[in-house]
Motif scaffolding. Sequence first.
Motif, PDB file in Angstrom:
ATOM      1  N   VAL A   1       0.830  -1.208   0.000  1.00  0.00           N
ATOM      2  CA  VAL A   1       0.000   0.000   0.000  1.00  0.00           C
ATOM      3  C   VAL A   1       0.864   1.258   0.000  1.00  0.00           C
ATOM      4  O   VAL A   1       0.651   2.198  -0.757  1.00  0.00           O
TER       5      VAL A   1
ATOM      6  N   ALA B   1      -9.850   7.472  -4.837  1.00  0.00           N
ATOM      7  CA  ALA B   1      -9.151   6.893  -5.994  1.00  0.00           C
ATOM      8  C   ALA B   1      -9.318   5.369  -5.998  1.00  0.00           C
ATOM      9  O   ALA B   1      -9.515   4.760  -4.934  1.00  0.00           O
TER      10      ALA B   1
ATOM     11  N   GLY C   1      -6.809  -1.252  -5.804  1.00  0.00           N
ATOM     12  CA  GLY C   1      -7.157  -2.668  -5.816  1.00  0.00           C
ATOM     13  C   GLY C   1      -6.984  -3.335  -4.464  1.00  0.00           C
ATOM     14  O   GLY C   1      -7.563  -4.395  -4.220  1.00  0.00           O
TER      15      GLY C   1
ATOM     16  N   ALA D   1     -12.018  -0.180  -8.167  1.00  0.00           N
ATOM     17  CA  ALA D   1     -10.954  -0.620  -9.079  1.00  0.00           C
ATOM     18  C   ALA D   1     -11.321  -1.925  -9.766  1.00  0.00           C
ATOM     19  O   ALA D   1     -12.020  -2.762  -9.195  1.00  0.00           O
TER      20      ALA D   1
ATOM     21  N   HIS E   1      -0.049   7.925 -10.679  1.00  0.00           N
ATOM     22  CA  HIS E   1      -0.348   6.677  -9.967  1.00  0.00           C
ATOM     23  C   HIS E   1       0.244   6.695  -8.543  1.00  0.00           C
ATOM     24  O   HIS E   1       0.669   5.670  -8.020  1.00  0.00           O
TER      25      HIS E   1
ATOM     26  N   GLY F   1      -0.214  12.179  -4.036  1.00  0.00           N
ATOM     27  CA  GLY F   1       0.453  12.930  -2.983  1.00  0.00           C
ATOM     28  C   GLY F   1      -0.458  13.659  -2.022  1.00  0.00           C
ATOM     29  O   GLY F   1       0.034  14.342  -1.115  1.00  0.00           O
TER      30      GLY F   1
ATOM     31  N   GLY G   1      -5.672   8.304  -2.628  1.00  0.00           N
ATOM     32  CA  GLY G   1      -5.374   6.872  -2.697  1.00  0.00           C
ATOM     33  C   GLY G   1      -4.974   6.366  -1.333  1.00  0.00           C
ATOM     34  O   GLY G   1      -5.796   5.902  -0.539  1.00  0.00           O
TER      35      GLY G   1
HETATM   36  C1  LIG Z   1      -2.403   0.122  -2.901  1.00  0.00           C
HETATM   37  C2  LIG Z   1      -2.776   0.881  -4.127  1.00  0.00           C
HETATM   38  C3  LIG Z   1      -3.452   0.239  -5.163  1.00  0.00           C
HETATM   39  C4  LIG Z   1      -3.796   0.936  -6.312  1.00  0.00           C
HETATM   40  N1  LIG Z   1      -4.522   0.313  -7.292  1.00  0.00           N
HETATM   41  C5  LIG Z   1      -4.903   1.009  -8.391  1.00  0.00           C
HETATM   42  C6  LIG Z   1      -5.708   0.395  -9.387  1.00  0.00           C
HETATM   43  O1  LIG Z   1      -6.088  -0.770  -9.277  1.00  0.00           O
HETATM   44  N2  LIG Z   1      -6.039   1.143 -10.463  1.00  0.00           N
HETATM   45  C7  LIG Z   1      -5.642   2.453 -10.610  1.00  0.00           C
HETATM   46  O2  LIG Z   1      -5.967   3.090 -11.597  1.00  0.00           O
HETATM   47  N3  LIG Z   1      -4.883   3.051  -9.665  1.00  0.00           N
HETATM   48  C8  LIG Z   1      -4.525   2.356  -8.576  1.00  0.00           C
HETATM   49  N4  LIG Z   1      -3.774   2.974  -7.608  1.00  0.00           N
HETATM   50  C9  LIG Z   1      -3.392   4.383  -7.785  1.00  0.00           C
HETATM   51  C10 LIG Z   1      -4.448   5.306  -7.175  1.00  0.00           C
HETATM   52  O3  LIG Z   1      -5.653   5.245  -7.879  1.00  0.00           O
HETATM   53  C11 LIG Z   1      -3.984   6.759  -7.162  1.00  0.00           C
HETATM   54  O4  LIG Z   1      -3.632   7.145  -8.457  1.00  0.00           O
HETATM   55  C12 LIG Z   1      -2.820   7.010  -6.215  1.00  0.00           C
HETATM   56  O5  LIG Z   1      -2.920   6.213  -5.063  1.00  0.00           O
HETATM   57  C13 LIG Z   1      -2.784   8.468  -5.826  1.00  0.00           C
HETATM   58  O6  LIG Z   1      -1.680   8.753  -5.024  1.00  0.00           O
HETATM   59  P1  LIG Z   1      -1.728   8.834  -3.414  1.00  0.00           P
HETATM   60  O7  LIG Z   1      -1.727   7.413  -2.940  1.00  0.00           O
HETATM   61  O8  LIG Z   1      -0.493   9.554  -3.093  1.00  0.00           O
HETATM   62  O9  LIG Z   1      -2.993   9.546  -3.046  1.00  0.00           O
HETATM   63  C14 LIG Z   1      -3.436   2.295  -6.452  1.00  0.00           C
HETATM   64  C15 LIG Z   1      -2.758   2.934  -5.405  1.00  0.00           C
HETATM   65  C16 LIG Z   1      -2.442   2.255  -4.252  1.00  0.00           C
HETATM   66  C17 LIG Z   1      -1.748   2.984  -3.142  1.00  0.00           C
END
Ligand SMILES: Cc1cc2nc3c(=O)[nH]c(=O)nc-3n(C[C@H](O)[C@H](O)[C@H](O)COP(=O)(O)O)c2cc1C
Length: 394
Positions: A29, A80, A83, A110, A282, A315, A336
């Motif tokens: 995570v 956001a 998964g 997701a 991402h 972020g 996220g």
């Molecule tokens: C554990 C984890 C799983 C994620 N899974 C997906 C996913 O399945 N599909 C996707 O588009 N983005 C995924 N993301 C990206 C998030 O949608 C998002 O873009 C990102 O977490 C934003 O940054 P932040 O964690 O700093 O808020 C994932 C992020 C995390 C931390």
Amino acid sequence: MSALDDCYNVFDLRDAAKRKLPKAMFEFVDRSTEDEVALRNNRAAFEKIKLRHRSLVDVSGRSTKTTLFGKEIAAPMAIAPTGAAGLCWYEGELELAKAAAKMKIPFTLATGAMTSMEKIAKEANFRLWFQLYVWKQRELSYQLIERAKNNGFEALIVTTDTIVSPNREYNARNGLQLPFTPTVRFTMDIMQKPGWFLNVLMKYLTTIGMPRNENYPEPYRRNIGADPFRQEVMRQDSLNWDDVKIFRDKWPGILMLKGINRVDDALKAVSAGVDGIVVSNHGGRNMDSAAATIDMLPEIAEAVGDKITVLLDSGIRRGSDIVKAVARGAKCVLTGRATLYGTAVGGEAGALKAINIIRTEMDKTMAYTGCNRVDEITTDIFFADRETNRMAAS
Ligand SMILES: Cc1cc2nc3c(=O)[nH]c(=O)nc-3n(C[C@H](O)[C@H](O)[C@H](O)COP(=O)(O)O)c2cc1C
């Protein structure tokens, strides 16, 4: 006393999540990719932006409410797609979605979630968005689009920045590799977190068995230990703008592209007829040299902000980050990790706490900067010093 009581900000929630989750899960995570430069840079870019507080403005009637795609939400904030929520807490996606619905902000499910879209639509229906990863066999993706449509999802978000599987070396070290075969290290790791073992993993094992990717098309809805990339089920490296046109034809609702981080792509998104873009790297999880989204935002918002809706993620940890993003042209941000930490600590209550903390911080930043309404948040609030804030002022 619950673990949540001691959490006053998102960083506290992160620490509490670290105590609860097996190391492999927490790092999945929390961490990002390679040397984790993009992850640090996402935060640094927010932190270097300085604001000017404004004195003696009556802000007693202020509100964080805003309108997004024609409808009101409680704050310019949405969840956001992640998964992993279903591995942080039993049916974590549902907990997160319920919290979002209560707080009146959109929730994104997701493709890789462990809770089905049918269940989410039934039990947590506020504003639901579905995130799509695209199968090499496009027909499978079209089936998912149809399913999301039938379940009343308001928006489809196509992720465009996971072209290849990123180098998340810690996953390999922690034994979290696909296809999954339990290593001694992984087993020891889980045994050290009996709470997670009992309340998350055992709950799945005693009900449905190993958690499954419930939103995959039927033939591929196997347990999460199987490897989609290896088996060529999901392949993102052939995804291109022609696909977007097809998605546009097939999806009558709000269509967004997530993972846009440059102006020319944003302009192409406008030409492809999408309704919105999520400026995203991402969360720094894919390309480690990625530019911070908050740095890229001003030029992107300036180029397309009057034509389509610009959102941003990567972020966000404090409410002041939302204010900064809105001032630079985002209509809404997605969180996220911040909300995932909360979910890991306390399910729905933890997610609610995370959302509340961030929303309250945003409210206070609005008060300090003299903004009563979200549309009063403009570049006027920035302190433009030569060193750090040139972009902010432009
Ligand atoms: C554990 C984890 C799983 C994620 N899974 C997906 C996913 O399945 N599909 C996707 O588009 N983005 C995924 N993301 C990206 C998030 O949608 C998002 O873009 C990102 O977490 C934003 O940054 P932040 O964690 O700093 O808020 C994932 C992020 C995390 C931390």
